[in-house]
Design an enzyme around this catalytic site. Structure first.
Site, PDB file in Angstrom:
ATOM      1  N   GLY A 161      14.438 -38.980   1.135  1.00  0.00           N
ATOM      2  CA  GLY A 161      14.277 -40.359   0.600  1.00  0.00           C
ATOM      3  C   GLY A 161      13.203 -41.130   1.055  1.00  0.00           C
ATOM      4  NE  ARG A 215      21.643 -25.452  -9.159  1.00  0.00           N
ATOM      5  CZ  ARG A 215      21.623 -26.374  -8.099  1.00  0.00           C
ATOM      6  NH1 ARG A 215      21.706 -26.214  -7.031  1.00  0.00           N
ATOM      7  NH2 ARG A 215      21.221 -27.726  -8.644  1.00  0.00           N
ATOM      8  CG  LEU A 267      19.288 -29.963  -0.472  1.00  0.00           C
ATOM      9  CD1 LEU A 267      18.816 -30.258   0.981  1.00  0.00           C
ATOM     10  CD2 LEU A 267      18.271 -30.499  -1.424  1.00  0.00           C
ATOM     11  CB  ALA A 299      17.239 -44.974  -6.150  1.00  0.00           C
ATOM     12  CB  SER A 330      18.490 -41.850  -7.202  1.00  0.00           C
ATOM     13  OG  SER A 330      19.108 -40.826  -6.817  1.00  0.00           O
ATOM     14  CD1 TRP A 345      22.122 -37.583 -13.992  1.00  0.00           C
ATOM     15  CD2 TRP A 345      20.907 -35.521 -13.600  1.00  0.00           C
ATOM     16  NE1 TRP A 345      23.020 -36.266 -13.548  1.00  0.00           N
ATOM     17  CE2 TRP A 345      22.177 -35.332 -13.191  1.00  0.00           C
ATOM     18  CE3 TRP A 345      20.158 -34.498 -13.771  1.00  0.00           C
ATOM     19  CZ2 TRP A 345      22.662 -34.036 -12.760  1.00  0.00           C
ATOM     20  CZ3 TRP A 345      20.381 -33.306 -13.162  1.00  0.00           C
ATOM     21  CH2 TRP A 345      21.757 -32.993 -12.848  1.00  0.00           C
ATOM     22  CB  THR A 398      13.875 -43.351   6.046  1.00  0.00           C
ATOM     23  OG1 THR A 398      14.696 -44.292   5.449  1.00  0.00           O
ATOM     24  CG2 THR A 398      13.853 -43.435   7.322  1.00  0.00           C
ATOM     25  CD  GLU A 452      -1.180  -2.289   2.133  1.00  0.00           C
ATOM     26  OE1 GLU A 452      -0.035  -2.814   1.915  1.00  0.00           O
ATOM     27  OE2 GLU A 452      -1.770  -3.056   3.040  1.00  0.00           O
ATOM     28  CB  THR A 499      18.639 -37.118   0.903  1.00  0.00           C
ATOM     29  OG1 THR A 499      17.664 -38.171   0.828  1.00  0.00           O
ATOM     30  CG2 THR A 499      19.004 -36.509  -0.650  1.00  0.00           C
TER      31      THR A 499
HETATM   32  C1  AOF Z   1       3.865  -7.070   4.192  1.00  0.00           C
HETATM   33  N1  AOF Z   1       3.524  -6.514   3.248  1.00  0.00           N
HETATM   34  O1  AOF Z   1       2.222  -5.348   1.698  1.00  0.00           O
HETATM   35  C2  AOF Z   1       1.307  -6.051   3.827  1.00  0.00           C
HETATM   36  C3  AOF Z   1       1.481  -6.685   5.180  1.00  0.00           C
HETATM   37  O2  AOF Z   1       6.610  -6.360  10.222  1.00  0.00           O
HETATM   38  P1  AOF Z   1       5.871  -5.533   9.180  1.00  0.00           P
HETATM   39  O3  AOF Z   1       5.785  -4.104   9.474  1.00  0.00           O
HETATM   40  O4  AOF Z   1       6.604  -5.512   7.592  1.00  0.00           O
HETATM   41  O5  AOF Z   1       4.490  -6.148   9.157  1.00  0.00           O
HETATM   42  C4  AOF Z   1       4.293  -7.358   8.678  1.00  0.00           C
HETATM   43  C5  AOF Z   1       2.594  -7.621   8.794  1.00  0.00           C
HETATM   44  O6  AOF Z   1       1.999  -6.813   8.162  1.00  0.00           O
HETATM   45  C6  AOF Z   1       2.177  -9.000   7.928  1.00  0.00           C
HETATM   46  O7  AOF Z   1       2.408 -10.133   9.043  1.00  0.00           O
HETATM   47  C7  AOF Z   1       0.818  -9.046   7.515  1.00  0.00           C
HETATM   48  O8  AOF Z   1      -0.041  -9.195   8.879  1.00  0.00           O
HETATM   49  C8  AOF Z   1       0.746  -7.496   7.417  1.00  0.00           C
HETATM   50  N2  AOF Z   1       0.654  -6.741   6.183  1.00  0.00           N
HETATM   51  N3  AOF Z   1       2.784  -7.235   5.281  1.00  0.00           N
HETATM   52  O9  AOF Z   1       4.689  -7.767   4.577  1.00  0.00           O
HETATM   53  C9  AOF Z   1       2.305  -5.971   2.844  1.00  0.00           C
HETATM   54  N4  AOF Z   1       0.114  -5.437   3.487  1.00  0.00           N
HETATM   55 ZN    ZN Z   2       0.655  -2.655   6.071  1.00  0.00          ZN
END
Ligand code: AOF
Ligand code: ZN
Length: 374
Positions: free
Chosen positions: A307, A218, A215, A173, A179, A181, A309, A63, A207
């Site tokens: 894997g 990319r 991990l 595998a 395993s 590719w 397990t 916003e 693994t």
């Molecule tokens: C976001 N982005 O565009 C909106 C959010 O720690 P802050 O100030 O960044 O607040 C994070 C919280 O704000 C998030 O958990 C959510 O509840 C609210 N809205 N957060 O990161 C945004 N509108």
């Molecule tokens: Zn906000």
């Protein structure tokens, strides 16, 4: 506290502008962690006068970016936001106050903020300031942007995916363990997208020893992505400090049941964080405790690439929200290894069942997405 959903008041333009806000939010897919992906469009006289999306935690909310972009033109405008504007002081000041100050006339939010610190209070504050407020436009689409953030805010747990790759005959595998590719280039690229949107990639010690994977995510299309944390489930701390997972940039954690300080030293020296959790009946870290620990670390979406397990334990514990199964059209034969180690399964009536939520072809392979059956 919760404003009503008033679908009757939305016209085709409202849908169009909210769709645009959703597309903007998606630009934060790989970067907003642990915050949600959020987009905002400001419209005056059917003209877009400002737009923005949340890029990084600690940075301005969607916003605020849109308000800065619109300047004076925000006065009397409608704000389309994919998530309820916040009402709290977090890393940044509340957006609801800023929308009021800017003289916005109407706010359309796709969904309520599941963050208990906001949870309807942002919309209430706007409404009390005399702003026309509605909520629920393209709500399902908005929820799909942030499955992890929403689940974690509601339950403290991350959204859990597990990725599996198998042959046509359900094998991962050869009996030797070889395993690499099975799937093709397009499927691997798809997995890197999945990794990139995840807060953490989790695997087991088996693994790490067998494949020595990196991990890391990319992706040619996303050069600014935050590397997800790498997490190794390693009951007895057998992972060698020289393993490749430990030598990539970014955060690395080992989850263990081993308390011995000596055994920990070489890993902590290598910059690895160690978390101790309770054991299950086999002496391995209980997967439900592993998932709870990942939630406490503020991980929104986690991806297991493990894997048989660990996948057997995940399936038995019912902690996976989405199974991503890649099927390669090759045959490995009945001497090869299966996907899930499920030693307790002897009765047909006890077989775990999943529900298919998506089927598609990815390059030369096929991809199934499955969820727990209701
Ligand atoms: C976001 N982005 O565009 C909106 C959010 O720690 P802050 O100030 O960044 O607040 C994070 C919280 O704000 C998030 O958990 C959510 O509840 C609210 N809205 N957060 O990161 C945004 N509108
Ligand atoms: Zn906000």
């Amino acid at each position: 506290m919760t404003p009503s959903t008033d679908t009757a008041s939305w016209n085709a333009d409202d849908f169009r502008f909210m769709a645009r806000a959703l597309r903007l939010a998606e630009k934060g897919l790989y970067t907003t962690d642990p915050n949600p992906r959020v987009g905002c469009v400001l419209v005056h006289g059917n003209q877009v006068v400002g737009e923005g999306w949340h890029q990084r935690a600690g940075g301005p909310h969607a916003e605020i970016v849109a308000l800065r972009n619109a300047g004076e033109r925000a006065k009397g405008a409608t704000a389309y936001v994919t998530l309820e504007p916040c009402s709290h002081h977090g890393r940044t000041p509340p957006c609801a106050g800023r929308l009021i100050e800017a003289g916005v006339a109407r706010v359309v939010a796709a969904m309520q903020d599941p963050n208990p610190r906001v949870a309807g209070k942002g919309l209430e504050r706007l409404r009390q300031a005399g702003i026309e407020v509605s909520r629920g436009l393209l709500e399902k689409e908005a929820e799909r942007l942030n499955p992890g953030f929403i689940k974690r805010m509601r339950s403290g747990l991350p959204f859990v995916r597990s990725k599996l790759a198998m042959s046509l005959d359900g094998r991962t595998a050869l009996a030797s363990g070889e395993s690499k590719w099975i799937t093709g280039e397009a499927a691997r690229c798809d997995v890197h997208r999945l990794r990139a949107r995840s807060s953490a990639i989790v695997t087991g010690i088996g693994t790490v020893r067998a494949d020595d994977p990196f991990l890391t995510a990319r992706l040619a299309e996303a050069t600014d992505l935050e590397q997800p944390a790498r997490v190794i489930v390693d009951s007895r701390l057998q992972a060698p400090a020289c393993a490749r997972v430990f030598r990539q940039p970014g955060r690395v954690l080992v989850i263990t049941t081993e308390a011995d300080a000596g055994a920990r030293q070489s890993l902590t020296d290598a910059g690895v964080e160690i978390l101790e959790v309770e054991a299950d009946a086999t002496g391995r870290p209980a997967v439900s405790a592993v998932v709870r620990a990942l939630g406490r670390l503020e991980f929104n979406e986690v991806l297991f690439e493990a894997g048989a397990t660990l996948n057997g334990a995940l399936l038995a514990a019912g902690v996976v929200d989405e199974w991503h199964v890649y099927i390669a059209p090759c045959i490995l034969g009945d001497q090869a290894r299966g996907l899930f180690h499920l030693p307790g399964l002897t009765e047909m009536a006890d077989r775990p069942e999943l529900a298919i939520s998506d089927v598609r072809r990815v390059g030369k392979d096929m991809r199934l997405i499955l969820r727990p059956s209701a």
